[in-house]
Structure formats: structure tokens, C-alpha cells
Design a protein around this motif. Structure first.
Motif, mmCIF file in Angstrom:
data_model
loop_
_atom_site.group_PDB
_atom_site.id
_atom_site.type_symbol
_atom_site.label_atom_id
_atom_site.label_comp_id
_atom_site.label_asym_id
_atom_site.label_seq_id
_atom_site.Cartn_x
_atom_site.Cartn_y
_atom_site.Cartn_z
ATOM 1 N N LYS A 91 -1.361 10.307 -1.069
ATOM 2 C CA LYS A 91 -0.483 11.376 -0.576
ATOM 3 C C LYS A 91 -0.228 12.431 -1.644
ATOM 4 N N VAL A 92 -0.067 11.987 -2.891
ATOM 5 C CA VAL A 92 0.173 12.915 -3.997
ATOM 6 C C VAL A 92 -1.093 13.704 -4.317
ATOM 7 N N GLY A 93 -2.258 13.130 -4.006
ATOM 8 C CA GLY A 93 -3.504 13.845 -4.227
ATOM 9 C C GLY A 93 -4.311 13.368 -5.421
ATOM 10 N N PHE A 94 -4.034 12.157 -5.894
ATOM 11 C CA PHE A 94 -4.813 11.616 -7.006
ATOM 12 C C PHE A 94 -6.218 11.287 -6.536
ATOM 13 N N PRO A 95 -7.232 11.578 -7.364
ATOM 14 C CA PRO A 95 -8.584 11.163 -7.007
ATOM 15 C C PRO A 95 -8.686 9.634 -7.128
ATOM 16 N N TYR A 96 -9.511 9.028 -6.294
ATOM 17 C CA TYR A 96 -9.690 7.574 -6.304
ATOM 18 C C TYR A 96 -8.344 6.853 -6.300
ATOM 19 N N PRO A 97 -7.539 7.052 -5.265
ATOM 20 C CA PRO A 97 -6.170 6.516 -5.269
ATOM 21 C C PRO A 97 -6.086 5.001 -5.425
ATOM 22 N N GLY A 98 -7.058 4.264 -4.899
ATOM 23 C CA GLY A 98 -7.040 2.810 -5.045
ATOM 24 C C GLY A 98 -7.186 2.392 -6.491
ATOM 25 N N CYS A 99 -8.165 2.961 -7.140
ATOM 26 C CA CYS A 99 -8.417 2.661 -8.552
ATOM 27 C C CYS A 99 -7.254 3.145 -9.419
ATOM 28 N N THR A 100 -6.791 4.349 -9.144
ATOM 29 C CA THR A 100 -5.701 4.923 -9.940
ATOM 30 C C THR A 100 -4.423 4.114 -9.785
ATOM 31 N N ALA A 101 -4.080 3.739 -8.562
ATOM 32 C CA ALA A 101 -2.861 2.959 -8.330
ATOM 33 C C ALA A 101 -2.925 1.620 -9.052
ATOM 34 N N HIS A 102 -4.070 0.963 -9.007
ATOM 35 C CA HIS A 102 -4.193 -0.334 -9.661
ATOM 36 C C HIS A 102 -4.217 -0.205 -11.185
ATOM 37 N N LEU A 103 -4.813 0.852 -11.687
ATOM 38 C CA LEU A 103 -4.799 1.077 -13.140
ATOM 39 C C LEU A 103 -3.369 1.332 -13.626
ATOM 40 N N VAL A 104 -2.651 2.199 -12.926
ATOM 41 C CA VAL A 104 -1.254 2.474 -13.296
ATOM 42 C C VAL A 104 -0.418 1.207 -13.156
ATOM 43 N N THR A 164 4.300 11.730 -15.630
ATOM 44 C CA THR A 164 3.338 12.092 -14.589
ATOM 45 C C THR A 164 3.982 11.971 -13.212
ATOM 46 N N ALA A 165 4.782 10.922 -13.012
ATOM 47 C CA ALA A 165 5.471 10.753 -11.735
ATOM 48 C C ALA A 165 6.435 11.910 -11.478
ATOM 49 N N ILE A 166 7.142 12.327 -12.507
ATOM 50 C CA ILE A 166 8.069 13.461 -12.357
ATOM 51 C C ILE A 166 7.296 14.731 -12.002
ATOM 52 N N ALA A 167 6.196 14.967 -12.723
ATOM 53 C CA ALA A 167 5.411 16.186 -12.494
ATOM 54 C C ALA A 167 4.763 16.217 -11.110
ATOM 55 N N THR A 168 4.351 15.059 -10.604
ATOM 56 C CA THR A 168 3.610 15.044 -9.339
ATOM 57 C C THR A 168 4.479 14.796 -8.115
ATOM 58 N N THR A 169 5.667 14.204 -8.295
ATOM 59 C CA THR A 169 6.480 13.894 -7.116
ATOM 60 C C THR A 169 7.841 14.585 -7.099
ATOM 61 N N LYS A 170 8.387 14.897 -8.254
ATOM 62 C CA LYS A 170 9.731 15.492 -8.283
ATOM 63 C C LYS A 170 9.684 17.015 -8.406
ATOM 64 N N VAL A 171 8.884 17.526 -9.310
ATOM 65 C CA VAL A 171 8.799 18.981 -9.496
ATOM 66 C C VAL A 171 8.378 19.692 -8.205
ATOM 67 N N PRO A 172 7.417 19.153 -7.434
ATOM 68 C CA PRO A 172 7.067 19.831 -6.173
ATOM 69 C C PRO A 172 8.229 19.964 -5.192
ATOM 70 N N PRO A 198 0.807 -1.227 0.000
ATOM 71 C CA PRO A 198 0.000 0.000 0.000
ATOM 72 C C PRO A 198 0.840 1.277 0.000
ATOM 73 N N HIS A 199 2.027 1.229 0.612
ATOM 74 C CA HIS A 199 2.887 2.419 0.648
ATOM 75 C C HIS A 199 3.424 2.762 -0.747
ATOM 76 N N MET A 200 3.510 1.784 -1.623
ATOM 77 C CA MET A 200 3.982 2.022 -2.992
ATOM 78 C C MET A 200 2.812 2.228 -3.955
ATOM 79 N N GLY A 201 1.610 1.967 -3.496
ATOM 80 C CA GLY A 201 0.430 2.065 -4.350
ATOM 81 C C GLY A 201 -0.575 3.064 -3.835
ATOM 82 N N VAL A 202 -1.612 2.552 -3.204
ATOM 83 C CA VAL A 202 -2.763 3.365 -2.801
ATOM 84 C C VAL A 202 -2.355 4.543 -1.918
#
Length: 148
Positions: free
Chosen positions: A45-58, A88-96, A36-40
Motif C-alpha cells: 500500500k505504501v508503494g515499496f518494491p517487492y513488498p513481501g521481501c521488504t516486509a520480511h527483511l524489515v 522510514t516509517a515516518i517518512a512513508t506513512t506519516k508525512v504523506p 499480512p495487513h501489518m506486513g506485505v
């Protein structure tokens, strides 16, 4: 001429880039399901809507496309969704990190080195393809034998 000085676009050595990209995305995709720490939780934490669904889709895209890249099947096409994932990972986790106190540019550059390497590797695979040691090359050879 020396073989180290001659370029070969379809060199089998592309397999090393495919191994790196394919295995990294495959394992990261699996982790999105089992940790869960690497997924949902990470997506929440990053602020994605529906983190469970989004993590599993990615995670599903990372597993499927990572396997395709690993085996060299539809490599250029499979690299495109992975490029979107990494950008997307760079934009949401590195740029901030540029805007967090005590971090800044050099912290972000250091933290993003793997993401940068994956981005460049994906761009390489999109432009160069899977190389001669791949299912793509095998399918091309089979198709050209059938046509003749």
C-alpha cells in the motif's frame, strides 16, 4: 543529596526504555510475518518494491535488533537500524498525511506520537547505551576483571 536530583548515566532505570523499545519492535517484527495487513499488504500500500521481501527483511531487523535492545546487548549499535526503520516509517506513512484532505498537520502529529516517542527513545539509547542492568554492562565488567 536527594537521589532524585542526582543524575546517574549508567542507571539501571534505562531498562524501562529498553523494555519499551525492545518489546515494541520485537512484536511489530513478528506481526510483519504473521499478519499480512501489518506486513506485505501494508508495504504494498505504501508503494515499496517487492513488498513481501521488504516486509520480511524489515521484520527480521525489528526482531533481531529488538531482542538485542531488550537484553541490552550491543544496544547502541542495534538501535541504529531501528532508528532507520522508524524514520522510514515516518517518512512513508506519516508525512504523506500532511497532504491528504481532511487530515493535515494535527492529524499527523496525533498519528505520529508513538513514532516520535520511539525515535526519541532510540536516540537516547544510541547516546546513553544500555545502562547498568544489561548484558553490555555485564560484558564490560567481565572484560575489566580479565584485564586486571
Amino acid at each position: 543529596m536527594n537521589k532524585f536530583l542526582v543524575s546517574n548515566r549508567n542507571a539501571g532505570s534505562v531498562i524501562f526504555i529498553r523494555l519499551a523499545v525492545g518489546l515494541i519492535f520485537l512484536t511489530q517484527g513478528i506481526l510483519k510475518y504473521i499478519d499480512p495487513h501489518m506486513g506485505v499488504l501494508r508495504f504494498a500500500k505504501v508503494g515499496f518494491p517487492y513488498p513481501g521481501c521488504t516486509a520480511h527483511l524489515v521484520g527480521a531487523f525489528e526482531i533481531a535488533c529488538g531482542l538485542l535492545v531488550l537484553f541490552g546487548l550491543f544496544t547502541s549499535v542495534a538501535s541504529i537500524p531501528l532508528l532507520i526503520v522508524i524514520l522510514t516509517a515516518i517518512a512513508t506513512t506519516k508525512v504523506p498525511e500532511l497532504f491528504h484532505s481532511g487530515q493535515g498537520f494535527w492529524f499527523m502529529v496525533s498519528d505520529a506520537r508513538t513514532d516520535f516517542a520511539m525515535t526519541m527513545s532510540l536516540l537516547f539509547l544510541i547516546s546513553a547505551g544500555a545502562g547498568s542492568w544489561s548484558l553490555d554492562a555485564w560484558l564490560r565488567a567481565e572484560t575489566s576483571h580479565e584485564a586486571s
